[in-house]
Structures are given as structure tokens and as C-alpha cells.
Design a protein around this motif. Sequence first.
Motif, PDB file in Angstrom:
ATOM      1  N   ARG B   2      -1.649   1.532   5.027  1.00 31.61           N
ATOM      2  CA  ARG B   2      -1.891   2.897   5.463  1.00 31.61           C
ATOM      3  C   ARG B   2      -3.019   3.559   4.683  1.00 31.61           C
ATOM      4  O   ARG B   2      -3.685   4.440   5.179  1.00 31.61           O
ATOM      5  CB  ARG B   2      -0.618   3.724   5.302  1.00 31.61           C
ATOM      6  N   PHE B   3      -3.159   3.126   3.424  1.00 27.86           N
ATOM      7  CA  PHE B   3      -4.093   3.841   2.560  1.00 27.86           C
ATOM      8  C   PHE B   3      -5.430   3.135   2.395  1.00 27.86           C
ATOM      9  O   PHE B   3      -6.242   3.541   1.588  1.00 27.86           O
ATOM     10  CB  PHE B   3      -3.457   4.077   1.187  1.00 27.86           C
ATOM     11  N   ARG B   5      -8.137   2.810   4.341  1.00 31.04           N
ATOM     12  CA  ARG B   5      -9.341   3.595   4.648  1.00 31.04           C
ATOM     13  C   ARG B   5      -9.520   4.758   3.680  1.00 31.04           C
ATOM     14  O   ARG B   5     -10.633   5.063   3.273  1.00 31.04           O
ATOM     15  CB  ARG B   5      -9.288   4.085   6.090  1.00 31.04           C
ATOM     16  N   THR B   6      -8.388   5.379   3.317  1.00 29.87           N
ATOM     17  CA  THR B   6      -8.480   6.492   2.374  1.00 29.87           C
ATOM     18  C   THR B   6      -8.975   5.998   1.003  1.00 29.87           C
ATOM     19  O   THR B   6      -9.817   6.631   0.379  1.00 29.87           O
ATOM     20  CB  THR B   6      -7.125   7.192   2.230  1.00 29.87           C
ATOM     21  N   LEU B   8     -10.797   3.386   0.430  1.00 29.01           N
ATOM     22  CA  LEU B   8     -12.215   3.042   0.595  1.00 29.01           C
ATOM     23  C   LEU B   8     -13.077   4.305   0.535  1.00 29.01           C
ATOM     24  O   LEU B   8     -14.042   4.387  -0.241  1.00 29.01           O
ATOM     25  CB  LEU B   8     -12.384   2.363   1.958  1.00 29.01           C
ATOM     26  N   ALA B   9     -12.685   5.315   1.317  1.00 27.58           N
ATOM     27  CA  ALA B   9     -13.452   6.559   1.352  1.00 27.58           C
ATOM     28  C   ALA B   9     -13.466   7.221  -0.028  1.00 27.58           C
ATOM     29  O   ALA B   9     -14.483   7.762  -0.466  1.00 27.58           O
ATOM     30  CB  ALA B   9     -12.863   7.509   2.391  1.00 27.58           C
TER      31      ALA B   9
END
Lengths: 203, 205
Positions: B2-3, B5-6, B8-9
Amino acid sequence: MKRAHAGLAAGLLPVLLAAPPLQRMLEASMTAQMLVQIPLLAIAGMLLGKSLPESAANRIQPWNRGGATGLIVVTFASACWMLPLSLDAAVVSPAADLAKFLTIPLLIGLPLASSWPRMSFVLRGVLLFEALATLFRMGWLYLISPVRLCNSYGLSDQQRLGEWLLMAGTALLLCIAWQLLWGSPKAAAGAAGPPGLRAGRPA
Amino acid sequence: MRFLRTSLASVVAAAAGIAALAVATYGFTAFTTETARRVAVSRHPVPVPAVVLENQAGARFSLSALRGKWVIVDFVYTRCQDQCAVLDANFARLETMLARPIAANRLRLLSISFDPGRDTPTALAAYLARFGGRSPGWQIARPVDAADLVRLERVFGITVIADDDGGYTHNSAILVVDPRARLIEILGWRDPERAAREILGKLEG
């Protein structure tokens, strides 16, 4: 505030602040630049965040779970604009001033508005603690520094800013203490107000 | 994940943030304009414009006439009650400590007034006499053209702001111009012994 109103205000506020007499007046004093102009630019960004449709916020959401990315962006952007040399540059160079008018709304206000509602209690605590520590640290530094930190501003202005930063820090501390002890009246009543410190939705 | 992409960003945002701070602070070495200016000049010398100045004797000369010599510059105004007095007391000590290269015609001291409206040659001469400055080793001069003053202030990184009682608040420094008419070093103004050592080191090097 209605979405359209927020959008209108978000657009008008920077234009108003960029109007030469107001811009000159607020940048003539270190205190006004740091405690009036910069916060108002951040508020413009927050209003912009409020005016955006839900769908836009939802599209960014997977990249900003729990508001973590937003917190990092806000932290670094604020750090950049807290450097004395940035305040100087904004006064002397139109390019730096333009950068300020763009980055403070877009990299501080906007991510703050879109991330705060998603933040957990812990992340909100981190953000508020960071803000508190910064206000007290900078306030103390400006108050006691015997040398001018900005070439564009005098020592008395710097010391006055120091006092105001310490007062702002104290006010924020009292607000947080109030929230932690009694919660916001709106949140307690279950009304749809701005979410308080406790009301973080789980990510 | 779930995390993913967060995360990565967040990493990208943090890296961009650190890079932005590093660029803004010259690699975390400068947090004020004054320090940033010193770091920038020592890395990239700045050519000094050939503006025309009028000295304490009323004689006009171009800064380019000083090419071939080292020129140690400071910026003052003669009504200054505090900072300039200390700065030019230190300049007077520099004049003594650098007497040898001055006598050998290799070096000059030059005080430039940023208040040309009030600092007439008479005022400049009185000011120089107050500090025991002796021409031609130490001259004090004002820019003839207002636009030249702006250019000089920009090149030398001097910011002058009017204060409440009719005077000015301004930053001070000992500015080192090499024989090729380039500003190559900005030295602290409170420590003339150290400045003299650094200048003599450059003359030999």
C-alpha cells in the motif's frame, strides 16, 4: 467556505500581495515579510487546495498516503524560506521574489491543506512539534544574535521578529495544549469543522 | 504494498528538498547573504567595472587606472558614527601593516563612499585625515555617476539601507581586488591582522 469562493480567494490573494505598494511595504520589514507576507502566501496555497475537486485529491492520494509526502515537501520548502539569505534574495532579486510567490503557495500551503486531513495523530504531532521547535529556535536566534543576519534589514527589525516568533510559538503551544486537553469544541460536537489534532483519519 | 508509491514519492521529495537546500546554502556552508557572497566570490572572481571616481583631492580617475596593482577596497560614508569608524581604524592599521607593498607601488587602499551626495571631496579629505590615511597609499573617493554606485554596490555585494535617524545601516567587509581588476576575496572587517596576513599571502603567491 464554498469551493468556488476558496478558488477565487486563492487566486486573488497572491495578486493582491504582488501589487507593488503592498509588496514593497511587506518586504520593507523583516517582521512583515516573515510573519505577514509569507503566511498569507501559504494561506493562498491552502485555499487553492480547498478549491480543487475531490477527484484531483483522490488521484494524488496513493502517492501521499497518510500525508507523508506532503509533510516532507512542506518541511523542506519551509526550511528553504527560513534561510536569512532567501529573505534577502527575495528583496533584492525579482526572480527570487517570483520563486517565493510560486513555491510558498504551491509547496507549502497546497500540500499542507491536502495532507493535513490525511495525517495520523503521530504525523500531525511531528509537524506541529517541528513548527514549534522552529518558531522557538528561530525566535531565540533572532532575538540574541548580535550581528545582522539579513543585509536588507536592520538589527532592531531582526530582534522584533525574534520577539514575535517567540510569541507565535507560545500561542501555538497554548493551542496545542488546549486541543490535547479539551479537544476542539466542533470535533467534540461531531460537527463537520476543520479536523482537530485528534481527528486524523487512519491512512 | 500500500505504501510503495508513497514511499517512493517521499524519497524523491526528500532528495529534491536536500538538493534544493544544498544549492541555496552553497553546500550547507552559507546561511546568510554575507557568507554566501564570500563563498561565491572565492570560487568565482567577479570583474570590477571601470567606473569613474572622484577622490579627496577632487581628482577624477577610473578604477581601471588601478589595474596592475592589488586594491583593497571598503565601502563607507563619512557621517557614519559606529561601524565605519571601526572599519577605517582597521584600514589605518592595514595601511601600516601593508606599508611595504604600498611603498613598492604594488598595492593601494581605496575607500569608496556610498553617500556621494553628502561626501564632497572636502568631507572625504577630512575623513581620511581623521584616520591618518596618506595618499596615494590610501585614497577615499566617491562615484561620480549615481548609476555607477548601483553597479559598484552590486559587484561588491554591499547593501545599504536608510535607518531611522538619517544615517545608513550597511554591511562591511575588506574587499580584495587583484591586479587583473577582479574581486577575488571578501575578508572579515573586524580582524585587520588576519586580513593583512591573507593579503600578504596572496601577494607572494
